[in-house]
Scaffold this motif. Structure first.
Motif, PDB file in Angstrom:
ATOM      1  N   ASP A  77       0.813  -1.217   0.000  1.00  0.00           N
ATOM      2  CA  ASP A  77       0.000   0.000   0.000  1.00  0.00           C
ATOM      3  C   ASP A  77       0.845   1.266   0.000  1.00  0.00           C
ATOM      4  OD1 ASP A  77       0.967  -0.084   2.572  1.00  0.00           O
ATOM      5  OD2 ASP A  77      -0.975  -0.340   3.531  1.00  0.00           O
ATOM      6  N   ALA A  78       2.198   1.105   0.004  1.00  0.00           N
ATOM      7  CA  ALA A  78       3.068   2.272  -0.111  1.00  0.00           C
ATOM      8  C   ALA A  78       3.236   2.706  -1.564  1.00  0.00           C
ATOM      9  CB  ALA A  78       4.438   1.970   0.499  1.00  0.00           C
ATOM     10  N   VAL A  79       2.945   1.802  -2.481  1.00  0.00           N
ATOM     11  CA  VAL A  79       3.111   2.111  -3.907  1.00  0.00           C
ATOM     12  C   VAL A  79       1.796   2.035  -4.664  1.00  0.00           C
ATOM     13  CG1 VAL A  79       5.525   1.397  -3.970  1.00  0.00           C
ATOM     14  CG2 VAL A  79       3.735  -0.303  -4.318  1.00  0.00           C
ATOM     15  N   VAL A  80       0.707   1.715  -3.966  1.00  0.00           N
ATOM     16  CA  VAL A  80      -0.611   1.600  -4.591  1.00  0.00           C
ATOM     17  C   VAL A  80      -1.613   2.395  -3.755  1.00  0.00           C
ATOM     18  CG1 VAL A  80      -2.498   0.023  -5.185  1.00  0.00           C
ATOM     19  CG2 VAL A  80      -0.138  -0.656  -5.583  1.00  0.00           C
ATOM     20  N   ASP A  81      -2.449   3.174  -4.409  1.00  0.00           N
ATOM     21  CA  ASP A  81      -3.513   3.878  -3.714  1.00  0.00           C
ATOM     22  C   ASP A  81      -4.584   2.870  -3.304  1.00  0.00           C
ATOM     23  OD1 ASP A  81      -5.165   6.272  -2.958  1.00  0.00           O
ATOM     24  OD2 ASP A  81      -6.441   5.429  -4.534  1.00  0.00           O
ATOM     25  N   ARG A  82      -4.806   2.713  -2.005  1.00  0.00           N
ATOM     26  CA  ARG A  82      -5.713   1.681  -1.510  1.00  0.00           C
ATOM     27  C   ARG A  82      -7.135   1.872  -2.039  1.00  0.00           C
ATOM     28  NH1 ARG A  82      -5.968  -2.135   2.552  1.00  0.00           N
ATOM     29  NH2 ARG A  82      -3.868  -1.588   3.281  1.00  0.00           N
ATOM     30  N   GLU A  83      -7.645   3.093  -1.986  1.00  0.00           N
ATOM     31  CA  GLU A  83      -9.014   3.345  -2.435  1.00  0.00           C
ATOM     32  C   GLU A  83      -9.171   3.020  -3.913  1.00  0.00           C
ATOM     33  OE1 GLU A  83     -11.828   4.051  -1.081  1.00  0.00           O
ATOM     34  OE2 GLU A  83     -11.187   4.335   0.984  1.00  0.00           O
ATOM     35  N   GLY A  84      -8.202   3.438  -4.705  1.00  0.00           N
ATOM     36  CA  GLY A  84      -8.273   3.158  -6.131  1.00  0.00           C
ATOM     37  C   GLY A  84      -8.168   1.672  -6.434  1.00  0.00           C
ATOM     38  N   PHE A  85      -7.250   1.011  -5.718  1.00  0.00           N
ATOM     39  CA  PHE A  85      -7.091  -0.435  -5.917  1.00  0.00           C
ATOM     40  C   PHE A  85      -8.366  -1.175  -5.530  1.00  0.00           C
ATOM     41  CE2 PHE A  85      -6.158  -4.610  -4.113  1.00  0.00           C
ATOM     42  CZ  PHE A  85      -5.486  -5.219  -5.165  1.00  0.00           C
ATOM     43  N   TYR A  86      -8.938  -0.787  -4.403  1.00  0.00           N
ATOM     44  CA  TYR A  86     -10.150  -1.455  -3.926  1.00  0.00           C
ATOM     45  C   TYR A  86     -11.290  -1.267  -4.921  1.00  0.00           C
ATOM     46  CZ  TYR A  86     -13.897  -2.929  -0.784  1.00  0.00           C
ATOM     47  OH  TYR A  86     -14.972  -3.586  -0.224  1.00  0.00           O
ATOM     48  N   ALA A  87     -11.428  -0.063  -5.461  1.00  0.00           N
ATOM     49  CA  ALA A  87     -12.505   0.207  -6.420  1.00  0.00           C
ATOM     50  C   ALA A  87     -12.320  -0.597  -7.702  1.00  0.00           C
ATOM     51  CB  ALA A  87     -12.564   1.699  -6.724  1.00  0.00           C
ATOM     52  N   ARG A  88     -11.099  -0.621  -8.221  1.00  0.00           N
ATOM     53  CA  ARG A  88     -10.853  -1.352  -9.475  1.00  0.00           C
ATOM     54  C   ARG A  88     -11.007  -2.861  -9.277  1.00  0.00           C
ATOM     55  NH1 ARG A  88      -6.675   2.346  -9.525  1.00  0.00           N
ATOM     56  NH2 ARG A  88      -5.138   0.760  -8.955  1.00  0.00           N
ATOM     57  N   ALA A  89     -10.475  -3.368  -8.157  1.00  0.00           N
ATOM     58  CA  ALA A  89     -10.567  -4.809  -7.902  1.00  0.00           C
ATOM     59  C   ALA A  89     -12.012  -5.235  -7.666  1.00  0.00           C
ATOM     60  CB  ALA A  89      -9.701  -5.184  -6.701  1.00  0.00           C
ATOM     61  N   SER A  90     -12.772  -4.414  -6.934  1.00  0.00           N
ATOM     62  CA  SER A  90     -14.182  -4.739  -6.695  1.00  0.00           C
ATOM     63  C   SER A  90     -14.960  -4.763  -7.998  1.00  0.00           C
ATOM     64  CB  SER A  90     -14.801  -3.724  -5.728  1.00  0.00           C
ATOM     65  OG  SER A  90     -14.170  -3.779  -4.468  1.00  0.00           O
ATOM     66  N   ALA A  91     -14.684  -3.811  -8.880  1.00  0.00           N
ATOM     67  CA  ALA A  91     -15.358  -3.786 -10.179  1.00  0.00           C
ATOM     68  C   ALA A  91     -14.985  -5.006 -11.008  1.00  0.00           C
ATOM     69  CB  ALA A  91     -14.997  -2.501 -10.919  1.00  0.00           C
ATOM     70  N   ALA A  92     -13.714  -5.415 -10.937  1.00  0.00           N
ATOM     71  CA  ALA A  92     -13.280  -6.593 -11.688  1.00  0.00           C
ATOM     72  C   ALA A  92     -13.956  -7.859 -11.157  1.00  0.00           C
ATOM     73  CB  ALA A  92     -11.753  -6.732 -11.606  1.00  0.00           C
ATOM     74  N   VAL A  93     -14.094  -7.950  -9.831  1.00  0.00           N
ATOM     75  CA  VAL A  93     -14.782  -9.098  -9.237  1.00  0.00           C
ATOM     76  C   VAL A  93     -16.237  -9.148  -9.701  1.00  0.00           C
ATOM     77  CG1 VAL A  93     -15.627 -10.082  -7.080  1.00  0.00           C
ATOM     78  CG2 VAL A  93     -13.279  -9.255  -7.220  1.00  0.00           C
ATOM     79  N   ALA A  94     -16.902  -8.002  -9.659  1.00  0.00           N
ATOM     80  CA  ALA A  94     -18.304  -7.949 -10.084  1.00  0.00           C
ATOM     81  C   ALA A  94     -18.452  -8.345 -11.547  1.00  0.00           C
ATOM     82  CB  ALA A  94     -18.857  -6.554  -9.848  1.00  0.00           C
ATOM     83  N   THR A  95     -17.529  -7.890 -12.384  1.00  0.00           N
ATOM     84  CA  THR A  95     -17.572  -8.242 -13.809  1.00  0.00           C
ATOM     85  C   THR A  95     -17.357  -9.748 -14.008  1.00  0.00           C
ATOM     86  OG1 THR A  95     -16.729  -6.067 -14.418  1.00  0.00           O
ATOM     87  CG2 THR A  95     -16.494  -7.821 -16.049  1.00  0.00           C
ATOM     88  N   ALA A  96     -16.421 -10.323 -13.230  1.00  0.00           N
ATOM     89  CA  ALA A  96     -16.149 -11.761 -13.358  1.00  0.00           C
ATOM     90  C   ALA A  96     -17.354 -12.584 -12.919  1.00  0.00           C
ATOM     91  CB  ALA A  96     -14.919 -12.119 -12.517  1.00  0.00           C
ATOM     92  N   VAL A  97     -18.014 -12.152 -11.839  1.00  0.00           N
ATOM     93  CA  VAL A  97     -19.185 -12.882 -11.353  1.00  0.00           C
ATOM     94  C   VAL A  97     -20.299 -12.880 -12.399  1.00  0.00           C
ATOM     95  CG1 VAL A  97     -21.034 -12.862  -9.630  1.00  0.00           C
ATOM     96  CG2 VAL A  97     -18.667 -12.540  -8.922  1.00  0.00           C
ATOM     97  N   ARG A  98     -20.443 -11.767 -13.109  1.00  0.00           N
ATOM     98  CA  ARG A  98     -21.466 -11.682 -14.153  1.00  0.00           C
ATOM     99  C   ARG A  98     -21.065 -12.435 -15.413  1.00  0.00           C
ATOM    100  NH1 ARG A  98     -21.538  -6.163 -12.483  1.00  0.00           N
ATOM    101  NH2 ARG A  98     -20.303  -5.625 -14.340  1.00  0.00           N
ATOM    102  N   GLY A  99     -19.847 -12.929 -15.443  1.00  0.00           N
ATOM    103  CA  GLY A  99     -19.384 -13.697 -16.601  1.00  0.00           C
ATOM    104  C   GLY A  99     -18.891 -12.826 -17.723  1.00  0.00           C
TER     105      GLY A  99
END
Length: 273
Positions: free
Chosen positions: A251-273
């Motif tokens: 988290d010293a080289v990655v913005d936590r909020e941005g990472f969380y938002a992008r990863a959550s969106a990717a998870v949601a997209t994967a779940v929808r297929g």
């Protein structure tokens, strides 16, 4: 003027082997893939007098080997590699059986391991943990390590998917990476950590303990050996303790909020297929 015959029984021809193979295949289809050679031979003997039991068992063993190899190939083809470059980026957590007390109750170990350095983030010993115990352990580890991970790898046990745990992880912006059902290899680093601790301490199935404290007393020196004394070839020959000093936090080289938002969106997209 002729060479002696080959010692032992004469070699079966390819046709004879193929015939036995076909019989075994049909028998397995009827009896199920878990059936044994003795059972198959007994079922085939009335219609195939003189059928060799040894040959049946050899063909059955070969078919089972081929099935295991095919299953392993399928697992390997589906496996995704993971290289973590920052410490406290990914933690893996899991519970393992350490033994039983004299009254028959279970003693367990709750391990949290850092995926990048292979350092032991936390290792609690005691009765089977509750969701409250899991949450308390994560909070304590985050305080000691200077922050929460970006990702937490767990299985589908109720203590990890409990509402209070999920709410805290969401509040701390931690992505939960859950293993597939009955697929412990999805959290292989943590499972390997369990195996290392059991090898060092002798804990595990069949072990009888006088108390949880006895298990803890075995684990403490093992933790020191594994974290401070064992070089890790996959990590350049460094120990976990050394890596913990030189590897930067994720988290010293990655913005936590941005990472969380992008990863959550990717998870949601994967779940929808």
């Amino acid at each position: 003027g002729t060479l002696p015959k080959r010692p032992g029984r004469p070699r079966k021809t390819d046709e004879e082997r193929a015939q036995v193979r076909a019989l075994v295949t049909v028998a397995r289809a009827t009896q199920g893939v878990g059936t044994g050679g003795k059972t198959i031979h007994a079922a085939l003997q009335p219609t195939n007098p003189g059928l060799s039991r040894m040959r049946v068992e050899q063909e059955l063993a070969a078919q089972k080997r081929h099935a295991r190899a095919a299953k392993q190939r399928a697992i390997d083809d589906a496996r995704a590699g993971l290289e973590v470059l920052g410490k406290d980026t990914v933690w893996g957590e899991d519970t393992t059986h350490d033994g039983r007390l004299l009254d028959g109750s279970e003693s367990t170990g709750e391990l949290i391991r850092d995926r990048a350095t292979l350092a032991t983030v936390s290792l609690a010993v005691g009765p089977p943990p509750t969701a409250d115990d899991v949450l308390a352990g994560l909070r304590r580890a985050a305080l000691e390590r200077g922050g929460w991970p970006l990702v937490l790898q767990v299985d589908n046990a109720s203590i990890y998917v409990a509402t209070l745990v999920q709410r805290e992880l969401e509040a701390q912006r931690v992505i939960v990476l859950r293993s597939r059902v009955h697929t412990p290899t999805d959290n292989a680093a943590t499972e390997h950590g369990h195996a290392e601790f059991k090898a060092e301490t002798g804990l595990g199935k069949g072990v009888v303990l006088s108390s949880h404290a006895e298990a803890a007393s075995r684990i403490a020196p093992a933790r020191a050996r594994l974290d401070q004394g064992r070089p890790r070839p996959s990590r350049g020959g460094c120990t976990a303790a050394v890596l913990d000093q030189i590897v930067p936090r994720g988290d010293a080289v990655v913005d936590r909020e941005g990472f969380y938002a992008r990863a959550s969106a990717a998870v949601a997209t994967a779940v929808r297929g």
